[in-house]
Design an enzyme around this catalytic site. Structure first.
Site, short mmCIF file in Angstrom:
data_model
loop_
_atom_site.label_atom_id
_atom_site.label_comp_id
_atom_site.label_asym_id
_atom_site.label_seq_id
_atom_site.Cartn_x
_atom_site.Cartn_y
_atom_site.Cartn_z
N GLU A 59 13.28 42.11 -18.18
CA GLU A 59 14.28 41.51 -19.05
C GLU A 59 14.05 41.94 -20.48
OE1 GLU A 59 13.32 37.49 -17.87
OE2 GLU A 59 12.30 37.09 -19.75
N ARG A 61 5.74 30.28 -12.73
CA ARG A 61 5.26 29.50 -13.87
C ARG A 61 3.73 29.48 -13.91
NH1 ARG A 61 8.82 25.25 -12.45
NH2 ARG A 61 10.77 25.93 -13.38
N HIS A 85 5.16 35.58 -20.66
CA HIS A 85 6.03 35.34 -21.82
C HIS A 85 6.59 33.93 -21.79
CE1 HIS A 85 8.77 36.49 -18.55
NE2 HIS A 85 9.66 35.72 -19.14
N HIS A 120 7.40 37.41 -14.29
CA HIS A 120 8.31 37.78 -13.20
C HIS A 120 7.75 38.97 -12.43
CE1 HIS A 120 11.12 35.17 -15.23
NE2 HIS A 120 11.12 35.92 -16.30
N GLN A 151 5.52 31.97 -18.34
CA GLN A 151 5.94 32.50 -17.05
C GLN A 151 5.78 34.00 -16.96
OE1 GLN A 151 10.60 32.81 -17.28
NE2 GLN A 151 10.01 30.91 -18.28
ZN ZN Z 1 11.53 35.16 -18.25
#
Ligand code: ZN
Length: 322
Positions: A114, A191, A171, A97, A95
């Site tokens: 993240e 995804r 990642h 972001h 995936q």
């Molecule tokens: Zn993630």
């Protein structure tokens, strides 16, 4: 009275989840495929709730709206951070972001940068971090032709490792990994590849988001340079893993036992998650017991605190942009 805000998490079931949130952290999980503990969360998809003191029973998003003084009157429509513990019993989907601009335009929420502190990993555990494409056209072509082995970069992991995952980084956590994730408060995931799996609950493959993934992926992938710092606070060995516009993340290691007096510098509030051990938190002469599996916020009014016992804590603070 100025009190820490202890939080009751929200749990998310996932097809890749397991039971370690219960076996390792004593959580009351909803099923044997529980993937995520949203421990410190004001996100509408799973709010944590204060469980002590005068705000007992209040969800964190409501506290942010109605008592901004607890957060140093920080600006921003939403509480900017989200702390999770993830139990990857199976591989997560590959995936990526979006960043703040793309997410604001297309998803009406924050982007998602993240980072992970690896709590545990089975001996041969791996994660996916980055890709090999040199241009966006090449990325699109390799995704179209499903050249996953060639495209994806696999990295071995062990407990104690730390990974910074800026928005735009392809990642996936691999099977057998437990991680504490500190992230922007966002639930937008694109995804790229889900190993052609069928979700046993819905009997369908989960949706992919190929065009969005190609749009938001950083090309070429460049590993971020972490300028981590190590120093001591009393008996605690402190590591500051990362300090960015979004957050700073620290490990306070008192695993050998002892006492540490912390003083907050610039940040308006501090998030804490106890990953192992037990001990005491002292604020203005008031004692609170700490133990593995607890998550809390030290609000603006708490400028200094003392921690004692045998403890391993991951702490975080909001950055300039949050
Ligand atoms: Zn993630």
């Amino acid at each position: 009275m100025i009190e820490p805000l202890f939080l009751k998490p929200y749990f998310q079931e996932k097809m890749w989840g397991g039971t370690r949130l219960k076996s390792e952290f004593g959580c009351q999980i909803p099923s044997d495929h529980t993937g995520e503990c949203w421990a410190i969360s004001a996100h509408p998809h799973g709010r944590a709730i204060v469980e002590n003191g005068e705000f007992s029973g209040v969800p964190l998003d409501q506290l942010w709206q109605e008592h901004r003084e607890l957060f140093g009157n920080a600006k921003g429509k939403v509480f900017p951070l989200l702390t999770k513990i993830l139990d990857a019993h199976r591989d997560l989907s590959v995936q990526v972001h979006p960043d703040d601009n793309y997410a604001a335009e297309h998803e009406h929420e924050l982007g998602k940068t993240e980072c992970w502190y690896i709590i545990a990993a089975k001996p041969d555990a791996k994660l996916i971090y980055g890709h090999t494409a040199q241009t966006r056209a090449e990325l699109a072509e390799m995704i179209k032709q499903q050249k996953w082995q060639q495209l994806l970069r696999y990295v071995p992991v062990k407990a104690g490792d730390f990974f910074y995952v800026p928005s735009g980084t392809i990642h996936a956590l691999g099977a057998g990994i437990m991680a504490l994730e500190t992230q922007q408060s966002s639930d937008t995931t694109y995804r790229v590849y889900d190993f052609d799996r069928v979700d046993p609950t819905t009997h369908q493959k989960r949706q992919l988001h190929l065009q969005q993934s190609i749009d938001v992926t950083n090309v070429p992938h460049v590993d971020p340079r972490l300028q981590s710092k190590k120093y001591r606070v009393g008996d605690a060995q402190v590591i500051q893993y990362v300090e960015t516009d979004f957050f700073a993340v620290y490990r306070w290691d008192l695993a050998g036992g002892g006492t540490a007096n912390f003083v907050r510098k610039d940040a308006p509030y501090t998030l804490m998650s106890v990953l192992s051990g037990s001990g005491q938190l002292q604020i203005n002469g008031q004692d609170y017991s700490l133990k593995k599996g607890q998550h809390l916020i030290l609000p603006f009014q708490v400028k200094s605190w003392k921690i004692s016992g045998q403890l391993e804590i991951i702490a975080s603070e909001p950055g300039e942009k949050s």
